[in-house]
Structures are given as C-alpha cells and as structure tokens.
Design a protein around this motif. Structure first.
Motif, PDB file in Angstrom:
ATOM      1  N   PHE A  11       0.852  -1.176   0.000  1.00  0.00           N
ATOM      2  CA  PHE A  11       0.000   0.000   0.000  1.00  0.00           C
ATOM      3  C   PHE A  11       0.891   1.230   0.000  1.00  0.00           C
ATOM      4  CE2 PHE A  11      -2.974  -3.076   1.856  1.00  0.00           C
ATOM      5  CZ  PHE A  11      -4.098  -2.828   1.080  1.00  0.00           C
ATOM      6  N   ILE A  12       0.597   2.169  -0.887  1.00  0.00           N
ATOM      7  CA  ILE A  12       1.316   3.433  -0.931  1.00  0.00           C
ATOM      8  C   ILE A  12       0.551   4.379  -0.005  1.00  0.00           C
ATOM      9  CG2 ILE A  12       2.125   5.320  -2.392  1.00  0.00           C
ATOM     10  CD1 ILE A  12       2.000   3.225  -4.738  1.00  0.00           C
ATOM     11  N   VAL A  13       1.204   4.771   1.084  1.00  0.00           N
ATOM     12  CA  VAL A  13       0.533   5.523   2.153  1.00  0.00           C
ATOM     13  C   VAL A  13       1.350   6.752   2.553  1.00  0.00           C
ATOM     14  CG1 VAL A  13      -0.606   3.436   3.039  1.00  0.00           C
ATOM     15  CG2 VAL A  13       1.592   4.144   4.013  1.00  0.00           C
ATOM     16  N   GLU A  14       0.692   7.671   3.209  1.00  0.00           N
ATOM     17  CA  GLU A  14       1.336   8.916   3.635  1.00  0.00           C
ATOM     18  C   GLU A  14       2.162   8.771   4.911  1.00  0.00           C
ATOM     19  OE1 GLU A  14       1.361  11.666   1.909  1.00  0.00           O
ATOM     20  OE2 GLU A  14      -0.198  11.230   0.437  1.00  0.00           O
ATOM     21  N   SER A  34      13.008  -1.877   7.066  1.00  0.00           N
ATOM     22  CA  SER A  34      12.547  -0.541   7.409  1.00  0.00           C
ATOM     23  C   SER A  34      13.494   0.479   6.802  1.00  0.00           C
ATOM     24  CB  SER A  34      12.486  -0.380   8.934  1.00  0.00           C
ATOM     25  OG  SER A  34      11.972   0.884   9.272  1.00  0.00           O
ATOM     26  N   GLY A  35      13.098   1.028   5.667  1.00  0.00           N
ATOM     27  CA  GLY A  35      13.889   2.063   5.013  1.00  0.00           C
ATOM     28  C   GLY A  35      13.230   3.413   5.182  1.00  0.00           C
ATOM     29  N   GLU A  36      13.794   4.416   4.548  1.00  0.00           N
ATOM     30  CA  GLU A  36      13.238   5.764   4.652  1.00  0.00           C
ATOM     31  C   GLU A  36      11.882   5.883   3.979  1.00  0.00           C
ATOM     32  OE1 GLU A  36      15.805   8.961   3.493  1.00  0.00           O
ATOM     33  OE2 GLU A  36      17.536   8.016   4.443  1.00  0.00           O
ATOM     34  N   TRP A  37      11.653   5.134   2.896  1.00  0.00           N
ATOM     35  CA  TRP A  37      10.414   5.286   2.135  1.00  0.00           C
ATOM     36  C   TRP A  37       9.653   3.978   1.947  1.00  0.00           C
ATOM     37  CZ3 TRP A  37      10.603   2.587  -2.465  1.00  0.00           C
ATOM     38  CH2 TRP A  37      11.860   2.298  -2.968  1.00  0.00           C
ATOM     39  N   PHE A  51       4.519  -1.240   2.895  1.00  0.00           N
ATOM     40  CA  PHE A  51       4.008   0.126   2.859  1.00  0.00           C
ATOM     41  C   PHE A  51       5.089   1.016   2.278  1.00  0.00           C
ATOM     42  CE2 PHE A  51       1.720  -1.942   6.279  1.00  0.00           C
ATOM     43  CZ  PHE A  51       0.405  -1.605   5.987  1.00  0.00           C
ATOM     44  N   MET A  52       4.699   1.870   1.338  1.00  0.00           N
ATOM     45  CA  MET A  52       5.648   2.734   0.657  1.00  0.00           C
ATOM     46  C   MET A  52       5.105   4.157   0.638  1.00  0.00           C
ATOM     47  SD  MET A  52       7.252   2.241  -3.175  1.00  0.00           S
ATOM     48  CE  MET A  52       5.689   2.335  -4.039  1.00  0.00           C
ATOM     49  N   LEU A  53       5.996   5.108   0.806  1.00  0.00           N
ATOM     50  CA  LEU A  53       5.602   6.511   0.699  1.00  0.00           C
ATOM     51  C   LEU A  53       5.336   6.866  -0.762  1.00  0.00           C
ATOM     52  CD1 LEU A  53       8.114   8.256   3.141  1.00  0.00           C
ATOM     53  CD2 LEU A  53       5.663   7.866   3.503  1.00  0.00           C
ATOM     54  N   PRO A  54       4.418   7.804  -1.003  1.00  0.00           N
ATOM     55  CA  PRO A  54       4.133   8.220  -2.379  1.00  0.00           C
ATOM     56  C   PRO A  54       5.256   9.067  -2.963  1.00  0.00           C
ATOM     57  CG  PRO A  54       2.814   9.487  -0.820  1.00  0.00           C
ATOM     58  CD  PRO A  54       3.566   8.452  -0.022  1.00  0.00           C
ATOM     59  N   ASP A  55       5.196   9.234  -4.267  1.00  0.00           N
ATOM     60  CA  ASP A  55       6.070  10.146  -5.014  1.00  0.00           C
ATOM     61  C   ASP A  55       7.557   9.825  -4.893  1.00  0.00           C
ATOM     62  OD1 ASP A  55       3.863  11.667  -5.976  1.00  0.00           O
ATOM     63  OD2 ASP A  55       3.763  12.674  -4.024  1.00  0.00           O
ATOM     64  N   GLN A  56       7.880   8.537  -4.839  1.00  0.00           N
ATOM     65  CA  GLN A  56       9.282   8.145  -4.777  1.00  0.00           C
ATOM     66  C   GLN A  56       9.908   8.206  -6.173  1.00  0.00           C
ATOM     67  OE1 GLN A  56      10.993   7.688  -1.893  1.00  0.00           O
ATOM     68  NE2 GLN A  56       9.023   8.432  -1.154  1.00  0.00           N
ATOM     69  N   PRO A  57      10.972   8.991  -6.338  1.00  0.00           N
ATOM     70  CA  PRO A  57      11.571   9.139  -7.671  1.00  0.00           C
ATOM     71  C   PRO A  57      12.159   7.833  -8.213  1.00  0.00           C
ATOM     72  CG  PRO A  57      12.846  10.321  -5.996  1.00  0.00           C
ATOM     73  CD  PRO A  57      11.619   9.810  -5.326  1.00  0.00           C
ATOM     74  N   SER A  58      12.443   6.878  -7.339  1.00  0.00           N
ATOM     75  CA  SER A  58      12.992   5.595  -7.797  1.00  0.00           C
ATOM     76  C   SER A  58      11.917   4.670  -8.357  1.00  0.00           C
ATOM     77  CB  SER A  58      13.706   4.893  -6.643  1.00  0.00           C
ATOM     78  OG  SER A  58      12.770   4.558  -5.629  1.00  0.00           O
ATOM     79  N   GLN A  59      10.651   5.055  -8.191  1.00  0.00           N
ATOM     80  CA  GLN A  59       9.542   4.211  -8.616  1.00  0.00           C
ATOM     81  C   GLN A  59       8.920   4.741  -9.909  1.00  0.00           C
ATOM     82  OE1 GLN A  59       8.632   1.280  -6.959  1.00  0.00           O
ATOM     83  NE2 GLN A  59      10.602   1.785  -6.042  1.00  0.00           N
ATOM     84  N   PRO A  60       8.394   3.829 -10.740  1.00  0.00           N
ATOM     85  CA  PRO A  60       7.712   4.301 -11.947  1.00  0.00           C
ATOM     86  C   PRO A  60       6.461   5.103 -11.577  1.00  0.00           C
ATOM     87  CG  PRO A  60       7.483   1.916 -11.708  1.00  0.00           C
ATOM     88  CD  PRO A  60       8.387   2.383 -10.610  1.00  0.00           C
ATOM     89  N   GLU A  61       6.001   5.916 -12.487  1.00  0.00           N
ATOM     90  CA  GLU A  61       4.863   6.802 -12.257  1.00  0.00           C
ATOM     91  C   GLU A  61       3.639   6.048 -11.731  1.00  0.00           C
ATOM     92  OE1 GLU A  61       3.244  10.390 -11.790  1.00  0.00           O
ATOM     93  OE2 GLU A  61       5.261  10.152 -12.608  1.00  0.00           O
ATOM     94  N   ILE A  62       3.402   4.827 -12.184  1.00  0.00           N
ATOM     95  CA  ILE A  62       2.212   4.069 -11.764  1.00  0.00           C
ATOM     96  C   ILE A  62       2.255   3.668 -10.295  1.00  0.00           C
ATOM     97  CG2 ILE A  62       1.685   3.199 -14.076  1.00  0.00           C
ATOM     98  CD1 ILE A  62       2.946   0.485 -13.164  1.00  0.00           C
ATOM     99  N   PHE A  63       3.400   3.767  -9.643  1.00  0.00           N
ATOM    100  CA  PHE A  63       3.549   3.416  -8.233  1.00  0.00           C
ATOM    101  C   PHE A  63       3.773   4.638  -7.345  1.00  0.00           C
ATOM    102  CE2 PHE A  63       5.561  -0.813  -9.731  1.00  0.00           C
ATOM    103  CZ  PHE A  63       4.308  -1.358  -9.952  1.00  0.00           C
TER     104      PHE A  63
END
Length: 138
Positions: A11-14, A34-37, A51-63
């Motif tokens: 889940f991509i969460v805040e 447990s990483g930063e994002w 769980f992943m933070l949104p807007d991660q530059p390492s992730q493709p736009e769809i994630f």
C-alpha cells in the motif's frame, strides 16, 4: 503459466510510522525491512505486507500515488472472530463494520488502519446450503 510461490500487497501511504505502529502493536506483525520510504512486515503465520511513501523518484509513475482508502479490502483470517472483535474494541481500533455472520460462511468485522486501509477480520465456517455449491473443492 506463471508459477507463484508467495504473495504480498504493498500500500502506498502517507504515514509509514503509523502503519508500522498499527500493524506491529495491534496485529502482531514484525518489521523485516525498514527504510526511509518503504517498510515490509510479516506475521508469525507468514502473511506479508509492505508500505511505501508516495512520489518516490525511484519508482515508476504508476507506483507514485497514495492509496485513496477505497476500492480494496485487506482480509485477515482468524480462528475466533468474536475474540478478535473484543480485542479490537478494547484497543479502541477504528471499527467500521460491526461483527456479523454471513450466509456464505464468514463471521467478520472490519477495521480501518490510520492510513485508510480497510481490514476485514474474518473467521470461516460452513456456508448455508444456498452457498455450498459456490465453493470449489480441490
């Protein structure tokens, strides 16, 4: 055919800290990464969730977009839904659907985590005759 060996949802969460605290304190998950994002949790029975933070530059736009909280249910099966419901109430978890039995063979209730993810806490039992034929044996 693709042969799978396990599964987990991400889940991509805040709020990673809220997710970590909720799942470890209330549902017995343990942190295995447990990483930063991104964090990855696993239960004693082997259920995994990330769980992943949104807007991660390492992730493709769809994630990159945060989960909006609707359109998905994370179901967790338990041995005793009544006991789990009492625990949820005693821990003041956000119960959004009270305990009830369904003819298709479930006794369940639903809680919502701090990031808006709905968790259906389910105990299975024999369905009514109407639903028996819907199950595939195998």
């Amino acid at each position: 055919m693709i042969e799978t060996k396990s599964s987990f949802v991400v889940f991509i969460v805040e709020d990673l800290d809220a997710a970590k605290s909720f799942y470890t304190s209330n549902l017995g998950f343990e942190v295995v990464f447990s990483g930063e994002w991104y964090i990855h949790l696993i239960s004693k029975s082997g259920i995994q969730i990330g769980f992943m933070l949104p807007d991660q530059p390492s992730q493709p736009e769809i994630f990159r977009k945060a989960f909006p909280g609707e359109g998905a249910i994370f179901s967790l099966e338990v041995e005793d839904a009544d006991a789990a419901y009492e625990i949820a109430k005693s821990q003041s978890l956000h119960v959004v659907l009270g305990l009830k039995s369904e003819d298709w063979g479930q006794r369940h209730f639903c809680i919502q985590d701090p990031n808006g993810v709905y968790l259906d806490i389910v105990q299975s039992f024999e369905p009514t005759e109407e639903y028996e034929s819907d199950y595939v044996s195998g």
